[in-house]
Design an enzyme around this catalytic site. Structure first.
Site, PDB file in Angstrom:
ATOM      1  N   GLU A  16      -5.077  -2.105  -3.004  1.00  0.00           N
ATOM      2  CA  GLU A  16      -5.849  -1.058  -2.329  1.00  0.00           C
ATOM      3  C   GLU A  16      -6.206   0.103  -3.255  1.00  0.00           C
ATOM      4  O   GLU A  16      -7.262   0.703  -3.126  1.00  0.00           O
ATOM      5  CB  GLU A  16      -5.061  -0.556  -1.112  1.00  0.00           C
ATOM      6  N   ASP A 114      -2.549  -2.514   1.450  1.00  0.00           N
ATOM      7  CA  ASP A 114      -1.497  -2.104   2.389  1.00  0.00           C
ATOM      8  C   ASP A 114      -1.554  -2.978   3.624  1.00  0.00           C
ATOM      9  O   ASP A 114      -2.638  -3.311   4.125  1.00  0.00           O
ATOM     10  CB  ASP A 114      -1.701  -0.638   2.794  1.00  0.00           C
ATOM     11  N   TYR A 322       6.414   2.137   3.612  1.00  0.00           N
ATOM     12  CA  TYR A 322       5.056   2.408   4.070  1.00  0.00           C
ATOM     13  C   TYR A 322       5.032   3.406   5.230  1.00  0.00           C
ATOM     14  O   TYR A 322       5.686   3.192   6.246  1.00  0.00           O
ATOM     15  CB  TYR A 322       4.396   1.094   4.493  1.00  0.00           C
TER      16      TYR A 322
END
Ligand SMILES: [Zn+2]
Length: 673
Positions: A16, A114, A322
């Site tokens: 990403e 992600d 995350y």
């Protein structure tokens, strides 16, 4: 060999962002990956068992929705390179070029963005454009720690098409809603002001703005009511205690005074019940994004958007898992004992860590909320080198919350004495902390300890002081960025990943300033309320949110949801166009449109208001008159009443404007006499 040759027949891994790409390449290659600047963008090459791999970073979304159709309604759109559609994304062109050169040479593809809806869309769009989605696999990970990245690489998942579809649907739906209503608003304002203004509306943004406007108007037109309490102090063993009123306060001052006379004549209070309680407060739940944003604001006044930006940094540094998660549950497959031990390497946490590791078993106090993609936010155990002030604060918050959830309960001992004073109930509360437990580790809550006097049931307490006190009812509190986020959560609109950004947009557009809606915000809302009432309802937004969730679970198709969006928006636009065609420009009256009318602000008169005030001043005027009854019962004359509420800080600003006007009119009349 040159880069192009090395990429022929290789596996291309799409990340990403460049920082994530670096972590992924390092973990998978064991640090042996070769970093090359290719057309100005870093890429990483390495070999495992004779297979060539290339890790190529994106910089978020490379594609966005655009249409070359002007006017409304507009339902035709295509996905185009983002740097063609949006001027501020020129820097993406370089990334676009790298993918276009290298991806067609690869044989297989891994989407390593992600693991959430946006990441699924970013990787999918890139691989679809230059690769082959039937040769695509998905890497699922919740942190950028080496072990986890390697584990997820060994067990690659099939493509996550349901998440891709849900993501595409969200973008398309929001685009259709946003562009149509925004263009309609601009058309309307061009008619009223004869000038072009950039205005925007959004499927989630607009209902959120409505709530702030409602709150602003409520506070601006607030008139407090008078309440009268009798405050009583008693003497116990030479010490004075203030009793806490347990009954409703008096509405009339005369009633309070009558009661005060009784209290004074009696001279004592009687303890009629004593309640002892030991309260156990379990440790706080592990953080999900929303909870963390609220705490960051409560404790450090860090805005939700800023907090998310910092979390993103900490995640890319592999310090935390995350952050875009809704879960309040820590993952089971992770060795928490090891993480806690490593955190113990940081001096300031050593004491807490030793205490937790001395417990027989490590069980987190997981909360009820869940997330299909990620666990709650936790520190990875990697030790930060140097963090800036705000980063250090957020990191500390996460570590403490994480440790605290494994700690023992907080035990509070409380004694509440129920006391009768001349037939009314009062309380005397004592509070003491018996065991701090998790509060020692997560010290961001205050427990007000109060002395606990020794009393018996039936005991008489000497009253040392008693008097009538005026208290006032209060308006609802204004919103701040954190409480607005909480409101959005409570209404199930937006997602944990988008809420903070939507709030920032409302500020950036000038619809909200400080803690209140601006005149522009109120004007935009009343325009939408008038022409797009159905579209701006919270219920509709929530309904579409549920449809998106169904796509994500594979129960509904994207086409169905888009068709439904087009129907709903299409009908609204059709009604809008009919509506403004039949009104002359001069007939459109919205707050803020100054065309002489309201004697206070010059805004359009409310046809239902017999004094010729605009909608808001009319509302304020009616509230002043309504509330007068309560004050007049307490011997306030009209003039004294106006003077009193004008001087109160909590009285609304529109109320004060109306009072100012009334007084000026009165003076003018006195002159004439
Ligand atoms: Zn007005």
């Amino acid at each position: 060999m040159n880069v192009e040759d090395l990429c022929r027949g290789c596996t291309a891994i799409v990340a990403e962002k460049p920082r994530a790409a670096a972590k992924i390449a390092k973990a998978l290659s064991g640090g042996r990956a070769r970093r090359i600047l290719y057309n100005g963008i870093p890429i990483w090459l390495f070999t495992i068992d004779g297979e060539n791999y290339v890790v190529i970073p994106s910089a978020g979304h490379l594609f966005s929705i655009d249409s070359n159709k002007k006017g409304i309604p507009v339902f035709e759109y295509t996905w185009v390179p983002r740097h063609h559609a949006e001027k501020s994304y020129k820097h993406l062109e370089k990334f676009y070029r790298v993918f276009s050169e290298l991806l067609p040479r690869a044989r297989e593809y891994i989407n390593a963005c992600d693991y959430d809806i946006e990441g699924s869309v970013i990787g999918y769009m890139i691989i679809k454009r230059w690769g082959n989605v039937s040769k695509m696999k998905r890497m699922k990970f919740s942190s950028l720690v080496d072990d986890e990245l390697r584990r997820s690489f060994r067990s690659l998942m099939p493509p996550d098409m349901d998440m891709v579809e849900a993501g595409l649907a969200r973008h398309e739906m929001d685009w259709i809603w946003g562009i149509n209503v925004s263009r309609a608003l601009m058309l309307l304002f061009r008619r009223i002001f004869g000038e072009h203004r950039i205005l925007s509306a959004g499927r989630v943004q607009t209902p959120t703005l409505f709530e702030v406007v409602r709150n602003t108007i409520e506070r601006d037109t607030y008139v407090p009511s008078p309440l009268y309490g009798v405050s009583i102090y008693v003497e116990i063993n030479g010490r004075e205690y203030r009793l806490e009123g347990a009954g409703e306060p008096f509405r009339r001052k005369s009633d309070a005074e009558e009661y005060l006379e009784k209290v004074k004549a009696l001279g004592y209070a009687i303890v009629f019940d004593i309640e002892e309680r030991v309260l156990q407060y379990d440790p706080p739940y592990p953080f999900n994004l929303g909870d963390l944003q609220k705490e960051a604001y409560r404790i450090y006044r860090i805005s939700p958007a800023k907090a998310l930006e910092i979390l993103e940094d900490l995640y890319l540094d592999s310090l935390i898992s995350y952050p875009r998660t809704n879960s309040q549950k820590l993952p089971q497959g992770v060795n928490h004992g090891e993480i806690i031990e490593r955190i113990g390497g940081i001096q300031r946490y050593r004491g807490a860590v030793l205490k937790i590791l001395s417990r027989r078993r490590l069980i987190p106090n997981n909360g009820p909320m869940d997330d299909p993609a990620h666990p709650a936010i936790y520190p990875t155990g990697e030790i930060p080198r140097r963090l800036g002030d705000l980063h250090a604060k957020i990191y500390d918050l996460i570590v403490r919350r994480y440790l605290a959830t494994f700690a023992e309960s907080l035990i509070v001992y409380g004694v509440t004495s129920h006391i009768d004073v001349a037939g009314r109930r009062y309380l005397l509360r004592g509070v003491r902390i018996r065991y701090k437990g998790w509060l020692d580790i997560y010290p961001f809550h205050r427990i007000d300890e109060k002395p606990i006097p020794q009393l018996r049931v039936g005991e008489r307490l000497k009253i040392s002081k008693a008097r009538v006190v005026l208290s006032l009812t209060r308006p609802e509190p204004p919103y701040n960025k954190a409480s607005l986020l909480r409101w959005m959560e409570s209404q199930s609109i937006g997602t944990e990943a988008t809420r903070a950004e939507i709030i920032e947009t409302l500020y950036k557009r000038g619809y909200i300033k400080g803690s209140r809606a601006t005149e522009l915000g109120i004007m935009v809302c009343s325009a939408i309320d008038r022409y797009f009432k159905d579209l701006s309802r919270v219920e509709l937004t929530r309904h579409f949110e549920e449809l998106l969730d169904k796509i994500r679970r594979g129960e509904l198709r994207r086409e169905h949801v888009i068709r439904r969006t087009i129907e709903v928006v299409g009908e609204a636009i059709e009604r809008f166009l009919k509506n403004i065609d039949s009104t002359k420009p001069g007939d459109i009256d919205l707050p803020g449109v100054k065309k002489g009318g309201c004697p206070i602000c010059g805004g359009p008169r409310d046809p239902g208001d017999k004094h010729g005030f605009c909608h808001l001043h009319g509302l304020a005027h009616r509230r002043i008159i309504e509330k007068y009854r309560e004050w007049s019962e307490n011997n306030y004359s009209w003039d004294k009443y106006l003077e009193k509420i004008y001087g109160l800080k909590i009285t609304g600003s529109k109320i004060k404007e109306v009072i100012g006007y009334i007084r000026k009119e009165d003076r003018a009349q006195d002159h004439q006499k």
